[in-house]
Design a protein around this motif. Structure first.
Motif, mmCIF file in Angstrom:
data_model
loop_
_atom_site.group_PDB
_atom_site.id
_atom_site.type_symbol
_atom_site.label_atom_id
_atom_site.label_comp_id
_atom_site.label_asym_id
_atom_site.label_seq_id
_atom_site.Cartn_x
_atom_site.Cartn_y
_atom_site.Cartn_z
ATOM 1 N N ALA A 20 33.555 49.432 25.298
ATOM 2 C CA ALA A 20 32.851 49.385 26.581
ATOM 3 C C ALA A 20 33.035 50.685 27.370
ATOM 4 O O ALA A 20 34.015 51.404 27.187
ATOM 5 C CB ALA A 20 33.381 48.217 27.405
ATOM 6 N N ASP A 21 32.088 50.954 28.278
ATOM 7 C CA ASP A 21 32.205 52.120 29.159
ATOM 8 C C ASP A 21 33.155 51.830 30.318
ATOM 9 O O ASP A 21 33.813 52.731 30.832
ATOM 10 C CB ASP A 21 30.823 52.494 29.708
ATOM 11 N N HIS A 22 33.154 50.573 30.800
ATOM 12 C CA HIS A 22 34.037 50.168 31.908
ATOM 13 C C HIS A 22 34.640 48.805 31.577
ATOM 14 O O HIS A 22 33.961 47.960 30.979
ATOM 15 C CB HIS A 22 33.258 50.030 33.222
ATOM 16 N N VAL A 23 35.878 48.599 32.023
ATOM 17 C CA VAL A 23 36.533 47.305 31.791
ATOM 18 C C VAL A 23 36.960 46.720 33.137
ATOM 19 O O VAL A 23 37.532 47.429 33.970
ATOM 20 C CB VAL A 23 37.771 47.460 30.870
ATOM 21 N N ILE A 24 36.645 45.438 33.351
ATOM 22 C CA ILE A 24 37.130 44.720 34.531
ATOM 23 C C ILE A 24 38.196 43.752 34.043
ATOM 24 O O ILE A 24 37.946 42.962 33.120
ATOM 25 C CB ILE A 24 35.977 43.951 35.225
ATOM 26 N N THR A 25 39.392 43.827 34.651
ATOM 27 C CA THR A 25 40.483 42.953 34.216
ATOM 28 C C THR A 25 40.543 41.736 35.121
ATOM 29 O O THR A 25 40.861 41.842 36.301
ATOM 30 C CB THR A 25 41.826 43.721 34.295
ATOM 31 N N ASN A 26 40.227 40.585 34.539
ATOM 32 C CA ASN A 26 40.204 39.348 35.332
ATOM 33 C C ASN A 26 41.442 38.507 35.034
ATOM 34 O O ASN A 26 41.363 37.434 34.446
ATOM 35 C CB ASN A 26 38.917 38.570 35.026
ATOM 36 N N ALA A 27 42.613 39.077 35.426
ATOM 37 C CA ALA A 27 43.867 38.376 35.142
ATOM 38 C C ALA A 27 44.484 37.808 36.409
ATOM 39 O O ALA A 27 45.553 37.197 36.367
ATOM 40 C CB ALA A 27 44.843 39.337 34.473
ATOM 41 N N GLY A 28 43.827 38.025 37.550
ATOM 42 C CA GLY A 28 44.391 37.553 38.815
ATOM 43 C C GLY A 28 43.455 36.599 39.528
ATOM 44 O O GLY A 28 42.671 35.890 38.876
ATOM 45 N N ASN A 29 43.496 36.617 40.858
ATOM 46 C CA ASN A 29 42.642 35.689 41.605
ATOM 47 C C ASN A 29 41.228 36.279 41.798
ATOM 48 O O ASN A 29 40.937 37.398 41.375
ATOM 49 C CB ASN A 29 43.290 35.305 42.942
ATOM 50 N N LEU A 30 40.376 35.492 42.471
ATOM 51 C CA LEU A 30 38.979 35.913 42.611
ATOM 52 C C LEU A 30 38.854 37.164 43.489
ATOM 53 O O LEU A 30 37.957 37.978 43.284
ATOM 54 C CB LEU A 30 38.147 34.764 43.197
ATOM 55 N N GLU A 31 39.778 37.298 44.431
ATOM 56 C CA GLU A 31 39.733 38.474 45.308
ATOM 57 C C GLU A 31 40.000 39.755 44.502
ATOM 58 O O GLU A 31 39.335 40.775 44.679
ATOM 59 C CB GLU A 31 40.794 38.294 46.399
ATOM 60 N N PHE A 32 40.962 39.653 43.586
ATOM 61 C CA PHE A 32 41.296 40.791 42.706
ATOM 62 C C PHE A 32 40.071 41.167 41.866
ATOM 63 O O PHE A 32 39.736 42.341 41.690
ATOM 64 C CB PHE A 32 42.480 40.369 41.821
ATOM 65 N N LEU A 33 39.369 40.127 41.380
ATOM 66 C CA LEU A 33 38.169 40.349 40.562
ATOM 67 C C LEU A 33 37.062 40.983 41.404
ATOM 68 O O LEU A 33 36.395 41.929 40.983
ATOM 69 C CB LEU A 33 37.691 39.010 39.978
ATOM 70 N N GLU A 34 36.892 40.453 42.614
ATOM 71 C CA GLU A 34 35.815 40.937 43.491
ATOM 72 C C GLU A 34 36.066 42.395 43.909
ATOM 73 O O GLU A 34 35.127 43.200 43.925
ATOM 74 C CB GLU A 34 35.707 40.039 44.733
ATOM 75 N N ASN A 35 37.316 42.726 44.197
ATOM 76 C CA ASN A 35 37.635 44.108 44.587
ATOM 77 C C ASN A 35 37.277 45.085 43.470
ATOM 78 O O ASN A 35 36.664 46.123 43.714
ATOM 79 C CB ASN A 35 39.123 44.246 44.924
ATOM 80 N N GLN A 36 37.666 44.735 42.234
ATOM 81 C CA GLN A 36 37.355 45.624 41.112
ATOM 82 C C GLN A 36 35.861 45.747 40.894
ATOM 83 O O GLN A 36 35.330 46.817 40.619
ATOM 84 C CB GLN A 36 37.949 45.057 39.826
ATOM 85 N N THR A 37 35.174 44.595 41.014
ATOM 86 C CA THR A 37 33.725 44.588 40.738
ATOM 87 C C THR A 37 32.988 45.414 41.797
ATOM 88 O O THR A 37 32.113 46.216 41.464
ATOM 89 C CB THR A 37 33.200 43.134 40.694
ATOM 90 N N LYS A 38 33.377 45.237 43.052
ATOM 91 C CA LYS A 38 32.726 46.003 44.129
ATOM 92 C C LYS A 38 32.964 47.508 43.945
ATOM 93 O O LYS A 38 32.070 48.312 44.135
ATOM 94 C CB LYS A 38 33.264 45.562 45.499
ATOM 95 N N ARG A 39 34.195 47.855 43.560
ATOM 96 C CA ARG A 39 34.521 49.267 43.342
ATOM 97 C C ARG A 39 33.657 49.837 42.208
ATOM 98 O O ARG A 39 33.104 50.922 42.296
ATOM 99 C CB ARG A 39 36.008 49.405 42.999
ATOM 100 N N LEU A 40 33.524 49.037 41.142
ATOM 101 C CA LEU A 40 32.727 49.484 39.998
ATOM 102 C C LEU A 40 31.252 49.639 40.393
ATOM 103 O O LEU A 40 30.603 50.623 40.020
ATOM 104 C CB LEU A 40 32.874 48.489 38.836
ATOM 105 N N ILE A 41 30.735 48.696 41.171
ATOM 106 C CA ILE A 41 29.330 48.777 41.598
ATOM 107 C C ILE A 41 29.117 50.063 42.406
ATOM 108 O O ILE A 41 28.151 50.794 42.189
ATOM 109 C CB ILE A 41 28.923 47.518 42.411
ATOM 110 N N GLY A 42 30.065 50.349 43.299
ATOM 111 C CA GLY A 42 29.974 51.574 44.100
ATOM 112 C C GLY A 42 29.967 52.810 43.213
ATOM 113 O O GLY A 42 29.179 53.735 43.396
#
Ligand SMILES: CC(C)(COP(=O)(O)OP(=O)(O)OC[C@H]1O[C@@H](n2cnc3c(N)ncnc32)[C@H](O)[C@@H]1O)[C@@H](O)C(=O)NCCC(=O)NCCS
Ligand SMILES: Nc1ncnc2c1ncn2[C@@H]1O[C@H](COP(=O)(O)OP(=O)(O)OP(=O)(O)O)[C@@H](O)[C@H]1O
Length: 193
Positions: free
Chosen positions: A166-188
């Protein structure tokens, strides 16, 4: 921008897709396209009935997904037959949808992205990854057994390899807030690129 989203079973692909949708992206999920075809396509129903008989349908005529899963994830030949029936329809649906609105930002979720070598259809591919024990807890809460999860996993490329490709990896090992922070950063990051 056309982004492909993949990852292991139960790693959080649909949850990440919803976050892209909330950020204004157009999104499609292959599992949902499959579900729509299985519930409404008469030609697919006829093909399923011819191969497996009435027992994979419930009394109201709906496809019993659990009964199909029991058949295909224990028998490579049956899975291959089902994939050959459904994948061209799924692919046609997302390809035509994206072509019809090329100006929008698109996120298309495809669990078998690398297995089916579809990555070249996208500008970049994002993989969502979660540790196996976290996946098991989440999927058991959704009604899958450990054995069902493992059988599906065995039909997929190992998660480590998906992460590598993959070009980017999102690590979903924590809570939804942790997931959302990473996803928003990646979208930006993607939109700024
Ligand atoms: C067997 C079916 C009816 C089971 O339905 P169910 O509601 O239990 O699962 P759902 O479709 O939501 O899929 C959940 C997860 O199972 C895994 N999975 C599904 N199909 C496959 C497959 N062919 N190979 C490996 N893993 C798969 C994926 O991780 C997926 O995200 C359904 O999965 C199906 O029709 N699969 C064949 C079509 C397919 O390959 N779909 C994958 C995306 S195109
Ligand atoms: N960070 C998280 N914290 C808590 N629950 C989560 C988290 N991420 C996902 N989940 C839950 O875990 C389950 C699996 O997530 P999701 O459906 O997004 O995964 P998926 O990769 O799309 O699964 P599948 O392989 O079945 O298509 C869902 O019930 C979801 O609500």
């Amino acid at each position: 921008m056309k982004v492909g989203l993949t990852g292991g079973i139960g790693c959080g692909k649909s949850t990440v897709a919803r976050m892209f949708q909330d950020a204004g992206w157009r999104t499609l999920e292959s599992d949902q396209i499959v579900a729509d075809i299985l519930s409404g396509d008469a030609a697919v129903h006829a093909a399923l009935r011819e191969r497996w008989g009435d027992k994979i349908f419930s009394d109201d005529g709906q496809v019993n997904r659990r009964a199909i899963a029991e058949k295909v994830f224990q028998d490579e030949e049956e899975l291959s037959w089902l994939e050959q029936l459904l994948h061209p329809l799924v692919r046609k649906f997302w390809q035509e949808s994206v072509q019809a609105d090329p100006q929008s930002d698109w996120l298309v979720e495809i669990p078998l992205m690398f297995e089916k070598r579809l990555e070249t259809a996208f500008d970049l591919v994002v993989c969502v990854a979660s540790p196996p024990d976290v996946v098991e807890t989440r999927m058991v809460a959704r009604g899958y057994t450990g054995e069902e999860i493992e059988r599906r996993r065995q039909r997929q490329m190992p998660l480590d390899e998906k992460i590598r490709l993959a070009d980017h990896v999102i690590t979903n090992a924590g809570n939804l807030e942790f997931l959302e922070n990473q996803t928003k950063r990646l979208i930006g990051q993607i939109q700024g690129a």
